[in-house]
Motif scaffolding. Structure first.
Motif, short mmCIF file in Angstrom:
data_model
loop_
_atom_site.label_atom_id
_atom_site.label_comp_id
_atom_site.label_asym_id
_atom_site.label_seq_id
_atom_site.Cartn_x
_atom_site.Cartn_y
_atom_site.Cartn_z
N GLU A 264 -63.23 -30.45 22.31
CA GLU A 264 -63.30 -31.90 22.18
C GLU A 264 -64.50 -32.39 21.36
O GLU A 264 -64.57 -33.56 20.97
N GLU A 265 -65.46 -31.50 21.08
CA GLU A 265 -66.60 -31.89 20.25
C GLU A 265 -66.19 -32.17 18.81
O GLU A 265 -66.87 -32.90 18.10
N ILE A 266 -65.10 -31.57 18.36
CA ILE A 266 -64.70 -31.65 16.96
C ILE A 266 -63.57 -32.66 16.82
O ILE A 266 -62.41 -32.40 17.17
N ASP A 267 -63.92 -33.83 16.31
CA ASP A 267 -62.93 -34.90 16.19
C ASP A 267 -61.72 -34.48 15.37
O ASP A 267 -60.58 -34.85 15.69
N ALA A 268 -61.94 -33.72 14.30
CA ALA A 268 -60.83 -33.29 13.45
C ALA A 268 -59.83 -32.46 14.25
O ALA A 268 -58.61 -32.61 14.09
N ALA A 269 -60.33 -31.59 15.10
CA ALA A 269 -59.45 -30.75 15.90
C ALA A 269 -58.65 -31.60 16.89
O ALA A 269 -57.43 -31.41 17.06
N VAL A 270 -59.33 -32.50 17.57
CA VAL A 270 -58.65 -33.37 18.53
C VAL A 270 -57.57 -34.20 17.84
O VAL A 270 -56.44 -34.33 18.34
N GLU A 271 -57.91 -34.76 16.68
CA GLU A 271 -56.94 -35.60 15.98
C GLU A 271 -55.75 -34.79 15.48
O GLU A 271 -54.61 -35.26 15.51
N ALA A 272 -56.00 -33.57 15.01
CA ALA A 272 -54.88 -32.73 14.57
C ALA A 272 -53.97 -32.40 15.74
O ALA A 272 -52.74 -32.49 15.64
N ALA A 273 -54.56 -32.01 16.86
CA ALA A 273 -53.76 -31.68 18.03
C ALA A 273 -53.00 -32.90 18.55
O ALA A 273 -51.81 -32.81 18.89
N ASP A 274 -53.67 -34.03 18.59
CA ASP A 274 -53.01 -35.26 19.04
C ASP A 274 -51.85 -35.64 18.11
O ASP A 274 -50.78 -36.05 18.57
N ALA A 275 -52.07 -35.50 16.79
CA ALA A 275 -51.02 -35.84 15.83
C ALA A 275 -49.80 -34.96 16.02
O ALA A 275 -48.65 -35.43 15.96
N LEU A 276 -50.02 -33.69 16.27
CA LEU A 276 -48.90 -32.78 16.51
C LEU A 276 -48.18 -33.12 17.81
O LEU A 276 -46.94 -33.14 17.87
N GLU A 277 -48.95 -33.39 18.85
CA GLU A 277 -48.32 -33.73 20.13
C GLU A 277 -47.58 -35.05 20.03
O GLU A 277 -46.54 -35.23 20.69
N ASP A 278 -48.07 -35.99 19.21
CA ASP A 278 -47.35 -37.24 19.00
C ASP A 278 -45.97 -36.99 18.39
O ASP A 278 -45.04 -37.77 18.61
N GLU A 279 -45.87 -35.89 17.62
CA GLU A 279 -44.58 -35.52 17.03
C GLU A 279 -43.81 -34.55 17.94
O GLU A 279 -42.82 -33.94 17.52
N GLU A 280 -44.31 -34.38 19.17
CA GLU A 280 -43.69 -33.55 20.20
C GLU A 280 -43.70 -32.06 19.87
O GLU A 280 -42.87 -31.28 20.36
N VAL A 281 -44.67 -31.64 19.03
CA VAL A 281 -44.87 -30.22 18.76
C VAL A 281 -45.80 -29.66 19.84
O VAL A 281 -46.91 -30.19 20.03
N PRO A 282 -45.41 -28.64 20.57
CA PRO A 282 -46.29 -28.06 21.59
C PRO A 282 -47.56 -27.51 20.94
O PRO A 282 -47.52 -26.84 19.91
N VAL A 283 -48.71 -27.79 21.58
CA VAL A 283 -50.01 -27.42 21.02
C VAL A 283 -50.87 -26.72 22.06
O VAL A 283 -50.96 -27.17 23.21
#
Length: 272
Positions: free
Chosen positions: A194-213
């Protein structure tokens, strides 16, 4: 349709691995449209009208493999500067991905990138995948490793590529990976995704598209850890972020991206 450009040279082995990769894309039979392209090299002193696709064994083999797997294929011969024509063809097709063949050094387990591959990666405005001659894509759910650094824009491009794969929500599982550089020694600070905003945003973006992360944070030498995690998870591909030169429409490869491309035993995709 998910449009893929498959530029081949006269290497039947490379063309085979390119076609194999495309045939194993998610839902390829229904959703993938491949264009197998042979660009006549300037030193052949011929133009496209004088060269028959059917006379290029590597191109025919790639097209036949794809059609045998039920993938829609267009067969094309063109001429001009090879890398420039590949990029122009990708733009004309509005290709979602360009799939290039890597090269193997004799006796050394590393992919040696030819000049055409490097030129296309540096010029294309769309994802470029370099295939491997060792890993065979698995059937079923596609395992994709997405290593990110602190650059939010690159991470979004990586996530967008993965989410854009055919039927990604049903056919893809992603691992978003953060490697804290050299922090694998005794007493190293805890590694928090969670320290890395880019990682959180990438994971969130994928989960928003219902891709398991799966969200993973580890420490160590970055390229080595990326390769280790890819092997541990039997990843079908690694999706790396490119870099943009200021003021130039070219992707500038970082050293970690280059190290992964040169060492990975599985396909590596470089996003724009």
């Amino acid at each position: 349709m998910y449009r893929v450009l498959v530029p081949v040279d006269r290497s039947e082995e490379r063309a085979f691995h390119q076609a194999q990769y495309v045939s194993q894309l998610p839902n390829a039979t229904d959703d993938v449209q491949a264009t197998v392209l042979y660009v006549v090299p300037p030193d052949e002193f011929s133009d496209a009208d004088a060269v028959e696709f059917s006379n290029i064994d590597a191109a025919v083999g790639a097209a036949n493999l794809l059609e045998g797997e039920g993938v829609s294929v267009t067969r094309t011969v063109d001429d001009g500067g090879i890398s420039d024509q590949i990029v122009r063809s990708a733009e004309g097709l509005e290709a979602d991905e360009i799939v290039m063949g890597g090269r193997k050094r004799s006796g050394v387990s590393r992919v040696l990138l030819g000049s055409t591959v490097q030129d296309v990666m540096l010029s294309a405005e769309r994802p470029v995948t370099i295939t491997s001659e060792t890993a065979v894509p698995s059937e079923g759910i596609r395992q994709v490793l997405v290593p990110v650094d602190a650059d939010v824009e690159r991470a979004h491009h990586q996530a967008a590529y993965v989410a854009g794969l055919p039927e990604a929500a049903e056919t893809v599982e992603a691992t978003v990976l953060v490697v804290f550089r050299h922090q694998d020694y005794k007493g190293a600070p805890p590694h928090t995704f969670e320290e890395i905003d880019a990682a959180v945003e990438a994971a969130d973006a994928l989960e928003d598209e219902e891709v398991p992360v799966d969200r993973v944070a580890i420490g160590g030498e970055v390229a080595r850890k990326i390769l280790d995690v890819a092997a541990e998870r039997d990843a079908d591909s690694i999706v790396m972020g490119g870099r943009k030169r200021s003021g130039l429409q070219e992707v500038l490869m970082g050293s970690i991206t280059q190290d992964v491309m040169l060492s990975a035993e599985r396909p590596v995709t470089i996003t724009g």
